[in-house]
Design a protein around this motif. Structure first.
Motif: not given
Lengths: 262, 586
Positions: A233, A260-262
């Motif tokens: 991401x 790896x999305x926040x």
């Protein structure tokens, strides 16, 4: 937690030692699919993984209570469903660029699949320039896929069991600068064929180099039944994504993973 | 370019999440900048005076001021005069303003700065004009203010400026009034000179055409008439005289000049002196032949002849002398033939001849006329007629002379009368010019008188004047800056800039964020979305960073406060100063 894992690994190691004669050739081995008991890798050396390496590399698929493990179980189900529906058995995992988490995804997915029911998994590290799979498991095998390709070892010699049932690794050792040539070589094609033929019910996961930065990745794609595209991401540019999707269009792209999305 | 447009609120939230550090950084730095500006902007104090524009003391109906510009306009004019660089430099020198600037900047820049600090405000009101009945906006007062970073200076300079404005107004008005008067005076003296010139011209003209002037026409006509009748009278008299003369001459021709018929009182015929002389001489010749020369009769005759000779004039004498000379010269020629030249008789004859010749020459000189008329008429009637003719002739001569004189006079008068219309035209022209000039002169004189009155009005400050109704006060509160407003606006701008920079960063970022963008680009949603995984080490590092950051901020604040406290001013003083600057009351 760590102690528990160590105990399990110790137990497995003991079992491996206790059953040295169970080595079997693939030929006499019929279908593994229906077998209820876990397979025993007589010819595959066992190198138990280091849980600390899992922790360091954030490999979480083996943790039952971790939310990301749940997500991987969901991914496992989707992947299994797609593969088995079309009777496909090999899956190439790649991403448009470097460092987008394809190896991490490959390790976690392979782990999740192996921990599921009745599924044997072979995880092959084809990112020969920067092989990381062995490092993720915290093992240091002596032989790797590059040795096989260079004719220094047989395929079974190169495989290793990280001490997890139904999971076999085909690691790469060291770095090979000319991986591009190797990936599209006939040897690689025959390797892929052989791996597929050897274990009929096994899912083979290839950890591939980046699609856009390494020119030869595309050359290997005909050898896989399906592909999975991993994106990080906020890292992949739109143009890169479009190109990757275009390149993978003819190679059974079963979907994307946004990482790896926040 | 952003990969995809943000559509849902969650998209904005996600975008903000991505850019929170940028947004925070920009916002905080700009906000602290605003705080610094709001705190350290030096205070500016303003001192201002209000000056009323007063109506004239003397109503304008009585004395109209020659200063006719509007108050606004004049204010502008005065402002220009007050705000001259020279004046401002004078003020700067007097109060020692802008000391630091003057060291580094040229005077023109300093003066320009000062000009920015001076403010002229106009107070207007709606006024009902009684003449037009319309409501107009009129300037009734104005304010002069000066901004300075020192309250005392602000007041002093404002005071100085007010003084300048007042004196400049007075001076301007007086100058204007004096200028008007001066102009009018100049104009009137110019016209006076012109009048004098015209008068001289007119007098010269009159002198030149004296008698032909139009106002003399009637007199001239009368004189002409009279002269013409005079002339006629003279002609008539002349004619009469000539007729008489002709008549007398005709009579005269019929009368014999030598009348024998005329006798004396004793019966003897009246003889003229010449006839008598001849008769006496005949008688004498005969008597002398008879008697001796001493005979009384001869003597008597001799005396009578001598007397008559005297009365008859030298005429007969001259003839006698001629005859005598003839006789003598004949005798002389005879004697010379007979006796020769030496003979005493010859000599005597020669002498006699020369005597006679001398006498002839003398007689020719003295009475040659008498010789022409051989004889005088002796008829009394003739003589009388002759005298009448002579009188008539004299009359004619006199009348002719008179007629010539009168005729010349008549001609002159006629010429004058004929000349009159032409002279009249030129004369009227000159006269008109003169009259106009006189009229103009009178007008100008009148105006000059009014202007002089107005000038006196201005000189005694009875015209429209400025009066200070509110002198410049010592300012207590700074007029600028509005620190709260700076803070408010600064913070708002900082936030806007922060959000803006975030939006800009997000819009130029073409990387893929979130599954919706991914789905949009790849054609299908991702199989799974995996959150970022952190291991224990990473988590610890993040914590450590947070703690370090907070510590650093706290330490920085403490250090700054300590620096202020020990190096600049004690904190309580600084706090009080801040509270004062931001007008906070506790």
């Amino acid at each position: 937690m760590e102690q528990l894992e160590k105990a399990v690994a110790k137990a497995r190691a003991q079992r491996r030692i206790a059953q040295p004669g169970e080595r079997r050739s693939p030929g006499e081995n019929g279908t593994v699919f229906a077998r209820a008991t876990p397979p025993v890798y007589r010819e595959t050396p066992v190198m138990p993984f280091r849980p600390a390496a899992f922790e360091a590399n954030k490999v979480v698929a083996n943790r039952p209570d971790h939310p990301v493990a749940d997500i991987y179980r969901s991914l496992r189900a989707r992947v299994q469903q797609r593969l088995l529906r079309d009777n496909r058995r090999s899956l190439g995992i790649t991403s448009p660029g470097e460092g987008e988490g394809k190896s991490w995804t490959a390790v976690n997915l392979a782990l999740s699949l192996a921990l599921g029911e009745n599924q044997t998994v072979l995880l092959a590290d084809l990112d020969l320039r920067e092989p990381v799979v062995a490092r993720y498991f915290g093992i240091e095998p002596k032989l790797g896929i590059n040795d096989y390709l260079q004719g220094r070892a047989t395929l079974p010699e190169c495989m290793v069991n990280p001490g997890i049932d139904r999971l076999v690794l085909l690691p790469a050792v060291g770095s090979l600068g000319n991986s591009a040539e190797l990936l599209s070589s006939p040897q690689m094609s025959s390797l892929a064929r052989e791996l597929k033929q050897r274990y009929a019910d096994r899912i083979i996961i290839y950890d591939l180099p980046p699609l856009l930065t390494v020119g030869d990745t595309i050359g290997f794609l005909p050898n896989v039944d399906a592909t999975l595209l991993v994106l990080r991401d906020g890292k992949t540019h739109a143009g890169e994504l479009r190109r990757a999707v275009e390149l993978l269009a003819g190679h059974e792209l079963i979907g994307t993973v946004l990482n790896a999305v926040h | 370019m952003a990969v995809m447009e943000l559509e849902r609120p969650t998209d904005y939230l996600a975008a903000f999440g991505r850019r929170k550090w940028l947004v925070l950084l920009v916002t905080l730095s700009l906000a602290s900048l605003a705080l610094l500006v709001a705190t350290f902007w030096p205070p500016i104090y303003r001192s201002s005076a209000t000056i009323l524009i007063e109506e004239p003391d003397v109503p304008s109906d009585l004395v109209r001021s020659t200063v006719s510009t509007f108050a606004d306009e004049r204010l502008q004019m005065i402002e220009q005069r007050v705000m001259t660089t020279q004046n401002l430099i004078g003020i700067i020198d007097k109060f020692g303003l802008y000391e630091s600037e003057r060291k580094t900047e040229p005077m023109a820049v300093v003066v320009e700065d000062m000009r920015d600090m001076i403010d002229l405000g106009v107070v207007s009101a709606d006024v009902n004009d009684p003449r037009s009945g319309r409501t107009t906006r009129a300037t009734i007062a104005f304010t002069v203010s000066f901004d300075s970073n020192a309250p005392r200076t602000a007041q002093q300079v404002a005071n100085e400026l007010v003084t300048l404005y007042l004196s400049e107004n007075l001076r301007t008005r007086q100058e204007q009034a004096a200028g008007t008067t001066g102009f009018l005076h100049e104009e009137s003296s110019r016209l006076a000179g012109r009048i004098e010139e015209l008068e001289t011209q007119l007098a010269a003209f009159k002198a030149k055409y004296a008698g032909s002037l139009p106002e003399q026409l009637t007199i001239n006509t009368q004189i002409l008439d009279r002269t013409q009748s005079d002339m006629l009278e003279i002609r008539r008299q002349l004619q009469a005289a000539q007729e008489r003369q002709i008549f007398l001459q005709a009579q005269l021709a019929q009368v014999d000049p030598y009348s024998t018929t005329s006798v004396t009182f004793d019966g003897k015929p009246l003889l003229s002196a010449a006839d008598r002389l001849r008769a006496l001489e005949m008688q004498f010749l005969s008597i002398s032949a008879t008697y001796g020369p001493n005979h009384p009769d001869v003597k008597k005759l001799k005396r009578e002849i001598d007397g008559l000779k005297g009365a008859a004039g030298g005429g007969s004498d001259a003839v006698a002398l001629q005859e005598r000379r003839q006789a003598i010269s004949t005798e002389l020629a005879q004697m010379q033939e007979e006796h020769g030249a030496e003979h005493p008789d010859v000599k005597r004859l020669q002498r006699e001849l020369s005597n006679v010749e001398a006498a002839i020459a003398e007689g020719a000189n003295s009475a040659s006329v008498a010789a022409a008329s051989p004889e005088r008429p002796n008829n009394p009637a003739y003589i009388q007629l002759q005298a009448q003719v002579n009188a008539a002739e004299a009359d004619i001569a006199a009348l002719k002379g008179q007629s010539i004189v009168v005729e010349a006079k008549l001609t002159a008068i006629e010429q004058r009368v004929m000349q009159t219309p032409e002279v009249e035209r030129a004369y009227l022209e000159m006269k008109r010019d003169y009259d106009q000039t006189v009229q103009k002169y009178q007008e100008v004189r009148q105006k000059e008188g009014e202007a002089r009155l107005a000038e006196n009005l201005e000189a005694e400050s009875k015209g429209e004047k400025f009066s200070v109704i509110e002198p410049p006060a010592l300012p207590e509160e700074p007029v600028r800056p509005n620190r709260k407003l700076i803070l408010l606006v600064g913070f708002a701008l900082a936030m806007a800039a922060g959000v803006g920079s975030g939006a800009l960063a997000d819009s130029i970022d073409d990387r893929v964020y979130g599954q919706r963008q991914l789905a949009g680009l790849s054609g299908q949603p991702p199989l799974v979305v995996i959150p970022r995984v952190r291991n224990a080490g990473e988590r610890n590092r993040v914590w450590a960073l947070w703690i370090l950051g907070v510590l650093a901020v706290v330490a920085g604040i403490v250090a700054a406060l300590a620096y202020v406290h020990f190096m600049v001013m004690p904190l309580d003083v600084a706090f009080a100063m801040l509270a004062e600057r931001f007008k906070l009351r506790f």
